[in-house]
Each structure stands twice: as structure tokens, then as C-alpha cells.
Design a protein around this motif. Structure first.
Motif, short mmCIF file in Angstrom:
data_model
loop_
_atom_site.label_atom_id
_atom_site.label_comp_id
_atom_site.label_asym_id
_atom_site.label_seq_id
_atom_site.Cartn_x
_atom_site.Cartn_y
_atom_site.Cartn_z
N ILE A 111 -6.50 -85.93 29.61
CA ILE A 111 -7.91 -86.28 29.76
C ILE A 111 -8.67 -85.95 28.48
O ILE A 111 -9.49 -86.75 27.99
CB ILE A 111 -8.54 -85.53 30.96
N ASP A 112 -8.41 -84.77 27.90
CA ASP A 112 -9.06 -84.39 26.63
C ASP A 112 -8.72 -85.38 25.52
O ASP A 112 -9.57 -85.71 24.68
CB ASP A 112 -8.63 -82.98 26.22
N ALA A 113 -7.47 -85.85 25.52
CA ALA A 113 -7.06 -86.81 24.49
C ALA A 113 -7.85 -88.12 24.63
O ALA A 113 -8.32 -88.68 23.64
CB ALA A 113 -5.56 -87.09 24.61
N PHE A 114 -8.03 -88.57 25.86
CA PHE A 114 -8.79 -89.81 26.08
C PHE A 114 -10.27 -89.61 25.78
O PHE A 114 -10.94 -90.52 25.28
CB PHE A 114 -8.61 -90.30 27.53
N VAL A 115 -10.79 -88.42 26.07
CA VAL A 115 -12.20 -88.13 25.74
C VAL A 115 -12.41 -88.18 24.23
O VAL A 115 -13.40 -88.74 23.74
CB VAL A 115 -12.60 -86.76 26.32
N SER A 116 -11.47 -87.57 23.50
CA SER A 116 -11.56 -87.57 22.03
C SER A 116 -11.45 -89.00 21.49
O SER A 116 -12.16 -89.39 20.56
CB SER A 116 -10.46 -86.70 21.43
N PHE A 117 -10.55 -89.78 22.09
CA PHE A 117 -10.37 -91.17 21.68
C PHE A 117 -11.64 -91.97 21.94
O PHE A 117 -12.05 -92.78 21.10
CB PHE A 117 -9.19 -91.77 22.45
N ARG A 118 -12.29 -91.72 23.08
CA ARG A 118 -13.54 -92.42 23.41
C ARG A 118 -14.64 -92.05 22.43
O ARG A 118 -15.40 -92.91 21.97
CB ARG A 118 -13.96 -92.06 24.84
N TRP A 119 -14.71 -90.77 22.08
CA TRP A 119 -15.73 -90.32 21.12
C TRP A 119 -15.50 -90.99 19.76
O TRP A 119 -16.45 -91.44 19.11
CB TRP A 119 -15.65 -88.80 20.96
N PHE A 120 -14.23 -91.09 19.36
CA PHE A 120 -13.91 -91.71 18.07
C PHE A 120 -14.33 -93.17 18.05
O PHE A 120 -14.96 -93.64 17.10
CB PHE A 120 -12.41 -91.59 17.79
N LEU A 121 -14.00 -93.90 19.12
CA LEU A 121 -14.35 -95.32 19.17
C LEU A 121 -15.86 -95.51 19.21
O LEU A 121 -16.39 -96.46 18.61
CB LEU A 121 -13.73 -95.97 20.42
N ALA A 122 -16.55 -94.61 19.89
CA ALA A 122 -18.01 -94.75 20.03
C ALA A 122 -18.74 -94.40 18.74
O ALA A 122 -19.83 -94.92 18.48
CB ALA A 122 -18.50 -93.85 21.16
N ASN A 123 -18.13 -93.53 17.90
CA ASN A 123 -18.83 -93.07 16.69
C ASN A 123 -18.27 -93.62 15.39
O ASN A 123 -18.94 -93.54 14.36
CB ASN A 123 -18.79 -91.53 16.63
N ALA A 124 -17.05 -94.16 15.43
CA ALA A 124 -16.43 -94.61 14.17
C ALA A 124 -16.69 -96.07 13.86
O ALA A 124 -16.43 -96.53 12.75
CB ALA A 124 -14.92 -94.37 14.23
N TRP A 125 -17.22 -96.85 14.84
CA TRP A 125 -17.39 -98.29 14.59
C TRP A 125 -18.33 -98.61 13.43
O TRP A 125 -18.09 -99.59 12.71
CB TRP A 125 -17.85 -99.00 15.88
#
Length: 298
Positions: A111-125
């Protein structure tokens, strides 16, 4: 449009220009095709040359179509996997996350891995968009265009598995073009330069052009090709045999065909491994998520 190109070529021919110059003025044909037209015009064999060019283009289209068809199903699986990961990341995980925060339990690692992945996609675009804009701007500026294309060519040549497939396809095109040019009695040095022009990769083209310099220095063609370190021993040996037997064009075209056959087998092997690998990977991701959530809750 095709009609406009044909009319432009016809106009040049009616004005008395040679076939090579008429086709070159259209700006739509590769250097090796123009060299073949020139050699066919000089040898008065243009109908045969145009027939050979047509066969070569059709063969390339069939090869490209076969590759795309082979990669269609793995591509569909990759698309489904991306959609599934998107649903898990932006739909399922946000729904599950409050269960752990409300119960005071720590999030499972998955779950933490997916949360980090979501944060990356939301902020790196924004950075991704900015990088694409910079690359697009560099392509529009003539000064940097060559450097950008050189970097792209260097990158796709180093891709695992796919890089070898792309490289083999380009080398096969080079050998086939060189064989056709020599078959129509084009000069060796001119043929080498024109055949190198059929290769879209700038770095690869530079290496292949070195063989024409070696040839001018007195090196035989098989040794010049071997010196590029781009061809395997079988190809070099076949070219050497054809060179010594006086059947170099046939040897070059046969070498190109063997490389294409080997490349098709490589693609088939890659697809046969890629399809189950993607399925297993997706199963592991979803299974790992379910198991980690259930373990944490129980």
C-alpha cells in the motif's frame, strides 16, 4: 500528396532532367534509391531497377507489418496492465488506506508503494511536460537538432532486446541496399555511401561510412565491413566468400535475408516470453496487494 510528387517528377523529366535528378528534386526518396535509379539510368535498365525498388519497399512493409502484428497482443496486455495499475493506484488504494489509518495500524508495504507511486504521478507530470517541451523546442532549432537525434539514436540502440532487433533490421537494410546497388553496376564507393544513407541511425550511419574510407585506402570490402564491428562472423564470412567468388551482390542480399530471418525468430521468442511474463507480473501485483491487505487486517 502522392499525385503532387508524381506531377513534379513528370515535370522535371519533361524538362529534360535525368531520372535521378527528377526523383531527387521531389525530396521524398532515400539516397540508396536515388543511387539505384542513377545506376539504372546509366545502364539503361530503369524498368528493372524500378521493379527491384518496388519489391524492396513491399518487402520492408511486410516485415514491418509482421513485427507490428506480433507485438499487437503484448501491447494490448501492457495497455490493460497500465489501466489496471491506474485503477489500483487512484481508485482501490485510496479506498483501502483509511481502513488502516482509522484502525491505527501501519499501512502494508505494498500500500505504501502504491501511495508513493500515486504521489509521484500527481507531482511529477509538470516536469515531464516541461522536458517534452524542451526536447520539442530543441528539435525545432536547427543547431540542436542533430544532437537531439543522436541522443535518441544512441538510446534506442542500447535498449535491451529491442535495441538488438532495431539494429539488426537496419543492418539488413544496409546489406540489401548495397547488394542491389552493386548488382546494377553502381561504383563501389558510391554504393557504400548510398547504402549507409538507407540507415536512419546517425551513429550507425557514421560507422558504416567509415568502410568507404577504408575501401579508398585499399582495404577489401569484407575486411572493411568486419572493421566496423557491426556484423557477426557468419555475415562477414559470407560476404568474403561472395567477394572472392565474384558474386558479391548475391552474397550481400543473402546475408541481409539471413539477418531478417534471425530477427523474425528473435521477435517470436521475445513475444512468446513477454506475453506470459506480463500476465504473471500482473497476477503477482494484484495477488500481493490482496495478500498484504488481508494479512494486515487479520
Amino acid at each position: 500528396t502522392v499525385r503532387a510528387v508524381v506531377e513534379a517528377i513528370a515535370g522535371e523529366l519533361n524538362a529534360g532532367r535525368s531520372a535521378n535528378l527528377a526523383f531527387a528534386s521531389a525530396g521524398q526518396f532515400a539516397p540508396h534509391i536515388l543511387a539505384m535509379i542513377e545506376s539504372g539510368d546509366k545502364a539503361q535498365r530503369l524498368p528493372f531497377v524500378f521493379s527491384e525498388i518496388s519489391k524492396s519497399i513491399e518487402e520492408e512493409k511486410k516485415t514491418r507489418s509482421a513485427v507490428l502484428n506480433a507485438l499487437a497482443y503484448p501491447g494490448f496486455l501492457i495497455l490493460l496492465m497500465a489501466v489496471a495499475l491506474g485503477i489500483i493506484t487512484f481508485g482501490l488504494v485510496p479506498a483501502i488506506e483509511p481502513v488502516f489509518s482509522n484502525s491505527g495500524k501501519a499501512n502494508p508495504t505494498v500500500i505504501d508503494a502504491f501511495v508513493s507511486f500515486r504521489w509521484f504521478l500527481a507531482n511529477a507530470w509538470p516536469w515531464a511536460v516541461m522536458s517534452m517541451a524542451v526536447c520539442s523546442g530543441a528539435l525545432l532549432i536547427k543547431t540542436f537538432r542533430k544532437q537531439v537525434f543522436a541522443a535518441i539514436h544512441a538510446a534506442n540502440s542500447r535498449l535491451p532486446i529491442l535495441g538488438n532487433i532495431i539494429m539488426a533490421n537496419r543492418l539488413a537494410r544496409y546489406l540489401a541496399s548495397l547488394g542491389m546497388l552493386l548488382e546494377h553496376h553502381a561504383p563501389m564507393t558510391q554504393s557504400l555511401k548510398a547504402a549507409a544513407g538507407s540507415v536512419s541511425n546517425a551513429l550507425l550511419q557514421k560507422k558504416l561510412l567509415e568502410s568507404s574510407n577504408d575501401l579508398a585506402a585499399g582495404t577489401k570490402l569484407p575486411q572493411a565491413i568486419e572493421k566496423t564491428e557491426l556484423f557477426d562472423e557468419r555475415t562477414v564470412a559470407l560476404v568474403a566468400i561472395g567477394y572472392e567468388a565474384g558474386k558479391l551482390p548475391n552474397a550481400l542480399k543473402k546475408s541481409a535475408e539471413l539477418i531478417k530471418v534471425a530477427n523474425r525468430r528473435r521477435i517470436e521468442r521475445m513475444v512468446s516470453v513477454l506475453t506470459p511474463a506480463l500476465t504473471i507480473f500482473m497476477g503477482l501485483v494484484i495477488g500481493g496487494l490482496v495478500v498484504s491487505v488481508m494479512t494486515a487486517l487479520l
